[in-house]
Design a protein around this motif. Sequence first.
Motif: not given
Length: 345
Positions: A184-190, A192-193
């Motif tokens: 979920q953290e990685i999906e969030k970064l995807k 927002l980045a």
Amino acid sequence: MKLNPAQLAKHLQGSLAPVYVVSGDEPLLCQEACDAIRAATRAQGFSERQVFNVENNFDWGQLIEAGASLSLFAEKRLIELRIPNGKPGDKGAAALLEYLARPAEDTLLLISLPKLDGSTQKTKWAKALIDGPQAQFIQIWPIDAHQLPQWIRQRLSQAGLAANQEAVDLIAARVEGNLLAAAQEIEKLKLLAEGNQIDAAMVQAAVADSARFDVFGLIDAALNGEAAHALRMLDGLRGEGVETPVILWALARELRLLAGLAQQYAQGVPLEKAFSQARPPVWDKRRPLLSKALQRHSSARWNQLLMDAQRIDAQIKGQAAGDPWNALGRLTLLVAGQRLPLPSE
């Protein structure tokens, strides 16, 4: 026969076995292995699907009947058999052995199991699933602390992202081995980045500036005694599709810490010393929040709340009755200081 999870994708490109078994206690990896098998069946024309959840008083005759009956709507079909407690019982063991002796034609059976303990692996039905010629047995092992950074890098790469070591270490520290939380953290970064390069500052900004409800924000609200706000955040997380194991993991982690701190404090250890001796040590900026929470409940009460978390874990795994979302809401309110009766009271 045993099939290494790393070999699953290549295996599924060929002819499919009549039976697949996915066994393990890592929810994300088990889910993704099952998803890969489902995708392969769809690609190979398995257009009908039946799902059986094995609970108390499950009628095992349904499995045999499903295997014996002809499909009315499709030439090929997928049957899913989910056994959350890993204990089929005598009737279930007999039904599994009967099915394995004569697997249904044009049918694939997908069995989901938790990790099987040593004694269970020695049973006749388990041996037939693990070593028998009809089944492919996929044992899912958890990712340990040393493997986690590399797993995070691979997951970032799959999402089209690259990260420096500091960013990877920061993500690993936040999730502490919980792969659902890491995903979920990685999906969030995807989301927002702005580019595909991720650094520690960007990870920190995603945590601080995201307008989405955050699991860690929920924990902080509960620890701060903000019961209504914490409950709204829990509802928001549910609406966003956050999985119950992620929320429970965060709550249980904090409860274990608080129970340990409360026990030390009750034994006369100063809080500042207990904070420093914790593993990992409690950050300075979190100490006031935890101090406030520790004033709210006794050591025995924190241990009772931790037992409540264990009951919710059993509910999530289908091993206990009750709605885990309702139980999470109740536990959140208790942590925040609401006076509700505990199950044992």
